[in-house]
Motif scaffolding. Structure first.
Motif, PDB file in Angstrom:
ATOM      1  N   LYS A 131       0.846  -1.211   0.000  1.00 50.20           N
ATOM      2  CA  LYS A 131       0.000   0.000   0.000  1.00 50.20           C
ATOM      3  C   LYS A 131       0.879   1.258   0.000  1.00 50.20           C
ATOM      4  CE  LYS A 131      -3.622   2.044   2.905  1.00 50.20           C
ATOM      5  NZ  LYS A 131      -4.383   1.857   4.149  1.00 50.20           N
ATOM      6  N   GLU A 152      -8.329  -7.987  -4.646  1.00 49.99           N
ATOM      7  CA  GLU A 152      -7.836  -7.153  -3.535  1.00 49.99           C
ATOM      8  C   GLU A 152      -6.925  -6.041  -4.053  1.00 49.99           C
ATOM      9  OE1 GLU A 152      -5.901  -9.730  -0.738  1.00 49.99           O
ATOM     10  OE2 GLU A 152      -7.700 -10.937  -0.401  1.00 49.99           O
ATOM     11  N   ASP A 183      -9.097  -3.299  -5.504  1.00 45.00           N
ATOM     12  CA  ASP A 183      -9.681  -2.514  -4.402  1.00 45.00           C
ATOM     13  C   ASP A 183      -8.644  -1.553  -3.816  1.00 45.00           C
ATOM     14  OD1 ASP A 183     -11.998  -3.915  -4.785  1.00 45.00           O
ATOM     15  OD2 ASP A 183     -11.699  -5.305  -3.105  1.00 45.00           O
ATOM     16  N   LEU A 184      -7.396  -2.019  -3.730  1.00 49.09           N
ATOM     17  CA  LEU A 184      -6.320  -1.172  -3.191  1.00 49.09           C
ATOM     18  C   LEU A 184      -6.078   0.031  -4.108  1.00 49.09           C
ATOM     19  CD1 LEU A 184      -4.059  -0.724  -1.090  1.00 49.09           C
ATOM     20  CD2 LEU A 184      -2.588  -2.184  -2.473  1.00 49.09           C
ATOM     21  N   VAL A 239      -8.239   1.454  -6.062  1.00 50.94           N
ATOM     22  CA  VAL A 239      -9.392   2.372  -5.905  1.00 50.94           C
ATOM     23  C   VAL A 239      -9.248   3.170  -4.614  1.00 50.94           C
ATOM     24  CG1 VAL A 239     -11.894   2.489  -5.585  1.00 50.94           C
ATOM     25  CG2 VAL A 239     -10.930   0.924  -7.285  1.00 50.94           C
ATOM     26  N   SER A 240      -8.862   2.484  -3.502  1.00 46.31           N
ATOM     27  CA  SER A 240      -8.755   3.179  -2.211  1.00 46.31           C
ATOM     28  C   SER A 240      -7.639   4.223  -2.217  1.00 46.31           C
ATOM     29  CB  SER A 240      -8.508   2.168  -1.086  1.00 46.31           C
ATOM     30  OG  SER A 240      -7.218   1.610  -1.190  1.00 46.31           O
ATOM     31  N   LEU A 241      -6.646   4.043  -3.117  1.00 46.38           N
ATOM     32  CA  LEU A 241      -5.533   5.004  -3.200  1.00 46.38           C
ATOM     33  C   LEU A 241      -5.778   6.075  -4.269  1.00 46.38           C
ATOM     34  CD1 LEU A 241      -2.539   2.498  -2.875  1.00 46.38           C
ATOM     35  CD2 LEU A 241      -3.259   4.165  -1.175  1.00 46.38           C
ATOM     36  N   ASP A 242      -7.038   6.183  -4.732  1.00 48.21           N
ATOM     37  CA  ASP A 242      -7.443   7.232  -5.706  1.00 48.21           C
ATOM     38  C   ASP A 242      -6.655   7.158  -7.007  1.00 48.21           C
ATOM     39  OD1 ASP A 242      -9.234   8.237  -3.833  1.00 48.21           O
ATOM     40  OD2 ASP A 242      -7.723   9.530  -2.926  1.00 48.21           O
TER      41      ASP A 242
END
Length: 605
Positions: free
Chosen positions: A110, A143, A146-147, A149-152
């Motif tokens: 991440k 996963e 999704d990571l 997406v969560s980090l824009d």
């Protein structure tokens, strides 16, 4: 030249297989003869890297493929060396993100991906180790998405190509059911997906220094990427710092490019090349090396600040100077200043009387690696317990918080959760990862995690995996209980005797064995109770001239407890020090004399 050039960095969590993949790429690109002996993890060239099996320093290499030169930068995977990753991403035009097919995205994944996406780099995702028996490739890929997406990530970055691979076996494929032959699909994809370096013709020479090291033959070497223009050997250049001030002027005595694990001398370099230069004595990391006409430095992003520090001072123990050759404060000071200059993730501060030095870093491992390196260079010193670095904001005391990801067997999860709760950790996620394993995610204060790694391995009988990474600063969480047991302290100087150790074994676990040199104030074991106890480990058996059967018992010693450098740093309390010499690691009290210890404890009260 630049049209057929690609610069990529390989980023991943620790142990996901970056260095092993680079080994396979270099072998398959024709870098070596067929019968040439090549060691494993070729890029991990340092002694400590080989011993610990981790990458500590980022290193560039290059291969030739299909008429193009591909520069590849191997990066560290451990969170403590994140400063290296942040810098080298500026040299790359694209990244290969490596994910373990069983573990999936981890905290460092991440961190490094977030840095790459912020710089606008478009990743190629490789799901590695798909031949593992517990691989779950499709779930891991979801996963990863999704990571992103969560980090824009933007739409361009979200449209990432995916390869399935086994770096150790040396193959990759676009689909899991395709033939598993070699790594050619990856090299072809790099040429297709990663853009050549963007360069502006006609601009004067300028490069950003990203890495600094020392070569015994050519002196200080600065590695970086040429941003504009070109340069030849013996050209006059100057160095500008981030404020635009001139640091020094000099000539480029050597220009080197990377090929395999070697540096190859060249006469001329061009924009886009990753090069190494020699000839400058003061220029450092983040400086711009440029032609005399350039006045504006190249922008460089600030590195995340350190979260932990130790105090290093001169070794003043009775055995000082017996093993090391570098023992004075001035030599230690010069070495630490040189480290702070070339390692931007390390900070350096002197005490008022200049006899001790506070060194800040990202974590215990990074500080431990620095101390271990100095030890091997012949230094002797004493090291304090690591302490976290607090921040003041609006009159409030803030402390560093880390995101901790723990993979553990279900039978041990309650023990681990209870232990983390005592350390003021807050659980944010708990999920089953299959095969009787649980993944627990906590937000925990950094100071609560000092020394927890060895305790965690005991709690999970060596089966648990703990990963941590800096998350944020948060209000102070209150007191956290430290080591409960007291120390067994030697009351005299000499050689430890088996008879004395045998009779002390029921008082606690011992750190020394028969014939180990000890001195007054040295910690020789851990007491079974919470108070310190002075003991005599030099006491031999009284000898008489009476010989009778049954009077002599066999002296059976439990092997002394062995700890690593990082374990010892985390083990000591505030009133204790770790003595580091080239051959020995010893625990001791700050005040060796018992009367001085009593005075100090009264003053503290």
């Amino acid at each position: 030249m630049t049209r057929n050039l690609r610069n990529i960095a390989i980023i991943a969590h620790v142990d996901h297989g970056k260095t092993t993949l680079i080994d396979s790429i270099m072998k398959q690109s024709g870098m070596f003869r067929e019968n040439q002996q090549v060691t494993e993890r070729l890029m991990d060239s340092g002694d400590l890297e080989k011993e610990r099996g981790i990458t500590i320093l980022a290193k560039p290499t290059s291969i030739l493929w299909d008429g193009a030169r591909i520069n590849i930068i191997d990066t560290p995977g451990h969170a403590d060396f994140g400063g290296e990753v942040e810098r080298v991403l500026h040299m790359a035009d694209g990244v290969i993100l490596l994910i373990d097919a069983a573990e999936g995205p981890m905290p460092q994944t991440k961190f490094v991906l977030g840095k790459a996406l912020k710089l606008g780099l478009r990743p190629i995702v490789i799901v590695n180790k798909v031949d593992r028996p517990d691989a779950r490739s499709e779930e891991v890929l979801n996963e990863v998405f999704d990571l992103f997406v969560s980090l824009d990530a933007n739409d361009d970055q979200l449209d990432f190509p995916v390869l399935y691979a086994s770096g150790r076996a040396g193959w990759c494929a676009r689909e899991l059911d395709q033939p598993r032959e070699n790594l050619h699909p990856l090299l072809d994809l790099v040429l297709e997906h990663v853009s050549p370096p963007k360069v502006e013709d006609g601009k004067p020479f300028a490069m950003l220094a990203t890495l600094l090291d020392y070569d015994p033959f050519i002196g200080r070497c600065l590695t970086g990427r040429v941003v504009n223009g070109s340069a030849k050997v013996n050209d006059v250049v100057k160095a500008l710092n981030l404020k635009g001030e001139s640091v020094e002027s000099g000539r480029l005595t050597k220009l080197l490019m990377f090929e395999g694990n070697k540096r190859i001398p060249v006469n001329e370099v061009h924009a886009g090349d990753i090069i190494c230069i020699a000839g400058l004595t003061k220029a450092s990391v983040a400086d711009t090396i440029c032609a005399a006409s350039v006045t504006e430095p190249i922008a460089s992003t600030p590195i995340d600040p350190p979260t932990m520090s130790v105090t290093i001072s001169v070794n003043d123990a009775p055995f000082a100077g017996k093993e090391g050759s570098k023992v004075t404060s001035s030599i230690i000071r010069d070495r630490l200043m040189a480290e702070a200059e070339c390692n931007v993730a390390i900070t350096y501060k002197e005490s008022e009387n200049k006899d001790s030095f506070e060194i800040g870093g990202r974590g215990e491992l990074q500080l431990g690696v620095l101390i271990e390196t100095m030890r091997r260079e012949g230094f002797e010193m004493t090291v304090s317990r690591p302490k976290v670095l607090y921040k003041e904001e609006n009159g409030q005391r803030l402390e560093p918080i880390e995101e901790v990801t723990i993979d553990v067997d279900e039978e041990f999860q309650s023990t681990v959760i209870d232990s983390m709760n005592r350390r003021k950790a807050e659980m944010v996620d708990m999920r089953s990862s299959g095969a009787g394993k649980m993944r627990l995610t906590f937000l925990a204060p950094s100071r609560g995690l000092i020394g927890y790694q060895s305790r965690f391995l005991t709690q999970t009988r060596g089966t648990g995996v703990l990963n941590r990474i800096f998350h944020s600063y948060a209000p102070y969480k209150g007191d956290i209980p430290q080591r409960r047991n007291g120390a067994l302290i030697s009351n005299d100087t000499g050689m430890a005797v088996a008879y004395a150790i045998f009779n002390l074994q029921d008082r606690g676990s011992m750190f020394v064995g028969h014939q180990t040199p000890v001195y007054q104030g040295m910690i020789v074991g851990e007491h079974s109770r919470d108070n310190d106890l002075e003991v005599n480990v030099l006491k031999g058996k009284k000898l008489t001239n009476v010989r009778a059967s049954g009077t002599d018992e066999a002296t059976t010693l439990v092997p002394p407890r062995k700890m690593s450098l990082e374990d010892m740093m985390a083990y000591i309390n505030e009133d204790e020090l770790l003595e580091v010499t080239p051959k020995s690691l010893r625990l001791r009290k700050k005040h060796l004399c018992p009367h001085e210890r009593k005075k100090a404890s009264r003053a503290a009260e």
